[in-house]
Design an enzyme around this catalytic site. Sequence first.
Site, PDB file in Angstrom:
ATOM      1  N   ILE A  21     -51.564 -93.285  63.783  1.00 24.20           N
ATOM      2  CA  ILE A  21     -52.419 -94.152  62.961  1.00 24.20           C
ATOM      3  C   ILE A  21     -53.707 -94.509  63.703  1.00 24.20           C
ATOM      4  O   ILE A  21     -54.801 -94.496  63.129  1.00 24.20           O
ATOM      5  CB  ILE A  21     -51.624 -95.427  62.567  1.00 24.20           C
ATOM      6  CG1 ILE A  21     -50.435 -95.046  61.667  1.00 24.20           C
ATOM      7  CG2 ILE A  21     -52.535 -96.442  61.871  1.00 24.20           C
ATOM      8  CD1 ILE A  21     -49.398 -96.148  61.501  1.00 24.20           C
ATOM      9  N   ASP A  40     -56.118 -94.914  75.069  1.00 20.90           N
ATOM     10  CA  ASP A  40     -54.706 -94.531  75.009  1.00 20.90           C
ATOM     11  C   ASP A  40     -54.152 -94.620  76.423  1.00 20.90           C
ATOM     12  O   ASP A  40     -54.893 -94.531  77.413  1.00 20.90           O
ATOM     13  CB  ASP A  40     -54.506 -93.110  74.448  1.00 20.90           C
ATOM     14  CG  ASP A  40     -53.112 -92.921  73.853  1.00 20.90           C
ATOM     15  OD1 ASP A  40     -52.958 -93.072  72.626  1.00 20.90           O
ATOM     16  OD2 ASP A  40     -52.157 -92.663  74.623  1.00 20.90           O
ATOM     17  N   ASP A  66     -53.478 -98.868  80.147  1.00 16.10           N
ATOM     18  CA  ASP A  66     -52.217 -99.417  79.633  1.00 16.10           C
ATOM     19  C   ASP A  66     -52.496-100.828  79.128  1.00 16.10           C
ATOM     20  O   ASP A  66     -52.793-101.730  79.924  1.00 16.10           O
ATOM     21  CB  ASP A  66     -51.163 -99.434  80.747  1.00 16.10           C
ATOM     22  CG  ASP A  66     -49.803 -99.890  80.234  1.00 16.10           C
ATOM     23  OD1 ASP A  66     -49.737-100.507  79.143  1.00 16.10           O
ATOM     24  OD2 ASP A  66     -48.804 -99.632  80.936  1.00 16.10           O
ATOM     25  N   ASN A  93     -54.074-101.422  67.912  1.00 15.12           N
ATOM     26  CA  ASN A  93     -53.106-100.594  67.190  1.00 15.12           C
ATOM     27  C   ASN A  93     -51.849-100.281  68.012  1.00 15.12           C
ATOM     28  O   ASN A  93     -50.843 -99.858  67.464  1.00 15.12           O
ATOM     29  CB  ASN A  93     -53.822 -99.290  66.788  1.00 15.12           C
ATOM     30  CG  ASN A  93     -52.874 -98.185  66.422  1.00 15.12           C
ATOM     31  OD1 ASN A  93     -52.312 -98.183  65.336  1.00 15.12           O
ATOM     32  ND2 ASN A  93     -52.656 -97.231  67.332  1.00 15.12           N
ATOM     33  N   SER A 149     -46.658-104.521  60.997  1.00 13.65           N
ATOM     34  CA  SER A 149     -45.673-103.647  60.359  1.00 13.65           C
ATOM     35  C   SER A 149     -45.109-104.289  59.097  1.00 13.65           C
ATOM     36  O   SER A 149     -44.957-105.512  59.025  1.00 13.65           O
ATOM     37  CB  SER A 149     -44.517-103.384  61.330  1.00 13.65           C
ATOM     38  OG  SER A 149     -43.481-102.681  60.665  1.00 13.65           O
ATOM     39  N   TYR A 162     -38.482-105.548  67.759  1.00  9.01           N
ATOM     40  CA  TYR A 162     -39.761-105.010  67.274  1.00  9.01           C
ATOM     41  C   TYR A 162     -40.285-105.849  66.108  1.00  9.01           C
ATOM     42  O   TYR A 162     -41.451-106.270  66.096  1.00  9.01           O
ATOM     43  CB  TYR A 162     -39.548-103.553  66.842  1.00  9.01           C
ATOM     44  CG  TYR A 162     -40.705-102.921  66.115  1.00  9.01           C
ATOM     45  CD1 TYR A 162     -41.821-102.460  66.811  1.00  9.01           C
ATOM     46  CD2 TYR A 162     -40.682-102.753  64.725  1.00  9.01           C
ATOM     47  CE1 TYR A 162     -42.889-101.866  66.142  1.00  9.01           C
ATOM     48  CE2 TYR A 162     -41.734-102.158  64.052  1.00  9.01           C
ATOM     49  CZ  TYR A 162     -42.836-101.718  64.760  1.00  9.01           C
ATOM     50  OH  TYR A 162     -43.885-101.126  64.095  1.00  9.01           O
ATOM     51  N   LYS A 166     -43.676-108.151  66.061  1.00  5.70           N
ATOM     52  CA  LYS A 166     -44.765-107.863  65.115  1.00  5.70           C
ATOM     53  C   LYS A 166     -45.009-109.069  64.202  1.00  5.70           C
ATOM     54  O   LYS A 166     -46.161-109.364  63.848  1.00  5.70           O
ATOM     55  CB  LYS A 166     -44.429-106.629  64.280  1.00  5.70           C
ATOM     56  CG  LYS A 166     -44.500-105.319  65.057  1.00  5.70           C
ATOM     57  CD  LYS A 166     -45.943-104.942  65.350  1.00  5.70           C
ATOM     58  CE  LYS A 166     -46.102-103.491  65.727  1.00  5.70           C
ATOM     59  NZ  LYS A 166     -47.477-103.151  66.112  1.00  5.70           N
ATOM     60  N   LEU A 196     -45.646 -91.188  58.356  1.00  5.94           N
ATOM     61  CA  LEU A 196     -45.007 -90.067  59.052  1.00  5.94           C
ATOM     62  C   LEU A 196     -45.815 -89.593  60.259  1.00  5.94           C
ATOM     63  O   LEU A 196     -46.356 -88.495  60.279  1.00  5.94           O
ATOM     64  CB  LEU A 196     -44.772 -88.914  58.063  1.00  5.94           C
ATOM     65  CG  LEU A 196     -43.723 -87.892  58.472  1.00  5.94           C
ATOM     66  CD1 LEU A 196     -42.404 -88.546  58.843  1.00  5.94           C
ATOM     67  CD2 LEU A 196     -43.541 -86.876  57.367  1.00  5.94           C
ATOM     68  N   THR A 197     -45.888 -90.452  61.281  1.00  7.53           N
ATOM     69  CA  THR A 197     -46.502 -90.036  62.542  1.00  7.53           C
ATOM     70  C   THR A 197     -45.466 -89.204  63.310  1.00  7.53           C
ATOM     71  O   THR A 197     -44.287 -89.172  62.950  1.00  7.53           O
ATOM     72  CB  THR A 197     -46.900 -91.262  63.378  1.00  7.53           C
ATOM     73  OG1 THR A 197     -45.735 -92.059  63.607  1.00  7.53           O
ATOM     74  CG2 THR A 197     -47.938 -92.100  62.660  1.00  7.53           C
TER      75      THR A 197
HETATM   76  N1  NAD Z   1     -45.648 -95.031  61.941  1.00 11.15           N
HETATM   77  C1  NAD Z   1     -45.120 -95.981  61.209  1.00 11.15           C
HETATM   78  O1  NAD Z   1     -44.293 -95.743  60.309  1.00 11.15           O
HETATM   79  C2  NAD Z   1     -45.519 -97.413  61.435  1.00 11.15           C
HETATM   80  C3  NAD Z   1     -45.072 -98.375  60.512  1.00 11.15           C
HETATM   81  C4  NAD Z   1     -45.436 -99.705  60.707  1.00 11.15           C
HETATM   82  C5  NAD Z   1     -46.228-100.047  61.792  1.00 11.15           C
HETATM   83  N2  NAD Z   1     -46.635 -99.096  62.672  1.00 11.15           N
HETATM   84  C6  NAD Z   1     -47.468 -99.533  63.794  1.00 11.15           C
HETATM   85  O2  NAD Z   1     -48.626 -98.748  63.811  1.00 11.15           O
HETATM   86  C7  NAD Z   1     -49.093 -98.602  65.166  1.00 11.15           C
HETATM   87  C8  NAD Z   1     -49.266 -97.127  65.475  1.00 11.15           C
HETATM   88  O3  NAD Z   1     -48.038 -96.468  65.239  1.00 11.15           O
HETATM   89  P1  NAD Z   1     -47.942 -94.874  65.321  1.00 11.15           P
HETATM   90  O4  NAD Z   1     -46.733 -94.479  64.573  1.00 11.15           O
HETATM   91  O5  NAD Z   1     -49.242 -94.274  64.987  1.00 11.15           O
HETATM   92  O6  NAD Z   1     -47.651 -94.696  66.885  1.00 11.15           O
HETATM   93  P2  NAD Z   1     -47.668 -93.362  67.765  1.00 11.15           P
HETATM   94  O7  NAD Z   1     -46.488 -93.489  68.673  1.00 11.15           O
HETATM   95  O8  NAD Z   1     -47.775 -92.153  66.901  1.00 11.15           O
HETATM   96  O9  NAD Z   1     -49.027 -93.477  68.592  1.00 11.15           O
HETATM   97  C9  NAD Z   1     -49.238 -94.560  69.437  1.00 11.15           C
HETATM   98  C10 NAD Z   1     -50.221 -94.174  70.540  1.00 11.15           C
HETATM   99  O10 NAD Z   1     -50.348 -95.339  71.385  1.00 11.15           O
HETATM  100  C11 NAD Z   1     -50.280 -94.942  72.744  1.00 11.15           C
HETATM  101  N3  NAD Z   1     -49.723 -96.065  73.524  1.00 11.15           N
HETATM  102  C12 NAD Z   1     -48.436 -96.460  73.576  1.00 11.15           C
HETATM  103  N4  NAD Z   1     -48.310 -97.521  74.399  1.00 11.15           N
HETATM  104  C13 NAD Z   1     -49.543 -97.797  74.868  1.00 11.15           C
HETATM  105  C14 NAD Z   1     -50.052 -98.779  75.759  1.00 11.15           C
HETATM  106  N5  NAD Z   1     -49.230 -99.673  76.303  1.00 11.15           N
HETATM  107  N6  NAD Z   1     -51.373 -98.796  76.020  1.00 11.15           N
HETATM  108  C15 NAD Z   1     -52.213 -97.879  75.458  1.00 11.15           C
HETATM  109  N7  NAD Z   1     -51.768 -96.911  74.596  1.00 11.15           N
HETATM  110  C16 NAD Z   1     -50.452 -96.878  74.316  1.00 11.15           C
HETATM  111  C17 NAD Z   1     -49.369 -93.722  72.746  1.00 11.15           C
HETATM  112  O11 NAD Z   1     -49.609 -92.905  73.899  1.00 11.15           O
HETATM  113  C18 NAD Z   1     -49.743 -93.037  71.422  1.00 11.15           C
HETATM  114  O12 NAD Z   1     -50.777 -92.081  71.619  1.00 11.15           O
HETATM  115  C19 NAD Z   1     -48.051 -99.295  66.038  1.00 11.15           C
HETATM  116  O13 NAD Z   1     -48.470-100.606  66.333  1.00 11.15           O
HETATM  117  C20 NAD Z   1     -46.826 -99.336  65.162  1.00 11.15           C
HETATM  118  O14 NAD Z   1     -45.942-100.378  65.513  1.00 11.15           O
HETATM  119  C21 NAD Z   1     -46.295 -97.790  62.530  1.00 11.15           C
END
Ligand code: NAD
Length: 276
Positions: A21, A40, A66, A93, A149, A162, A166, A196-197
């Site tokens: 996302i 990242d 980080d 994010n 979320s 989690y 959130k 769908l990541t």
């Molecule tokens: N995918 C879903 O279905 C979904 C649903 C609800 C909420 N979210 C939220 O959306 C956001 C993104 O989710 P996503 O599925 O795209 O995640 P993802 O795992 O596909 O991508 C997350 C990215 O963040 C980076 N990352 C992780 N920890 C980090 C840190 N401590 N510092 C810097 N970078 C870091 C990772 O390397 C990765 O590239 C998250 O906050 C997640 O909780 C996702």
Amino acid sequence: MTIAIDHTGRNALVTGAGAGIGREIARWLARAGAAVAVNDLLSGRAEAVVAEIIDEGGRAVALPADCRDDEAVDALVDATVDQLGGLDLAVNNVGMLPPGRRPRPFVEYGGDDWRDIVEQNLVQAALCGRAEAAVMAGAGGGSILFVTSGETTRPAAYNAAYAAAKAAVNHLVTTMAVELGPEEIRVNAIAPGTTLTETVAAAFTEERMAALVAATPLRRMVEHDELARLAVFLCSDLARCITGQFLLADAGAFLSRSRPANNEGLTVSLKGAHAR
Ligand SMILES: NC(=O)c1ccc[n+]([C@@H]2O[C@H](COP(=O)([O-])OP(=O)(O)OC[C@H]3O[C@@H](n4cnc5c(N)ncnc54)[C@H](O)[C@@H]3O)[C@@H](O)[C@H]2O)c1
């Protein structure tokens, strides 16, 4: 009349933007004209997204860090200001379960699970928001957006830490909005439904995905670019009266689970409830 969103001349930071996302939010902010700092944990991911943005004619820099680390976050925000020339828009994010943690029954969560998951989803968000707000407050304001979320809007069985972390970010948004409003800083969140990541694809079986889709009013998951366009909107002047809100973007999933179609599972009769 055409209504367009133009972020030209604005500088943005997107955390966790090397995949999923966040990557899409970074790309869409750049398409709307913003210069984007792509953060990242993994530098290769951040650099790849920067290359994609530059290929499309946008402006971006990779700033790996980080976001759980106080000093790294302060340095990340300083580097954004140094390299782009300021900070107007921030999208925090980062989230999901940190490596080595997995969903489990509530009684099986240990202290280390709680600490790690809360640090990854609440503490880092607060650290980023603090550093961003400090810079924006001295420079005429801005917009801070968190990605939380849909799990915050209903019980989240097996995902207690989690979802609680959130939900705390949704609450943090309201407090930050009150404190930072006079500085012309708007603070909001988007709360995505299942998207769908790669991380989700690896964690869910096909049966679970099919069940999720079947229980969702729009009968589909949320697309990355739909969330990205919402982020572009909420960060824009079109949303300039909106602060302290979280916007649920879940294809209606919340509705189907919060309101059962019949009395099944209820322990009290609803008969006559309207007569009183
Ligand atoms: N995918 C879903 O279905 C979904 C649903 C609800 C909420 N979210 C939220 O959306 C956001 C993104 O989710 P996503 O599925 O795209 O995640 P993802 O795992 O596909 O991508 C997350 C990215 O963040 C980076 N990352 C992780 N920890 C980090 C840190 N401590 N510092 C810097 N970078 C870091 C990772 O390397 C990765 O590239 C998250 O906050 C997640 O909780 C996702």
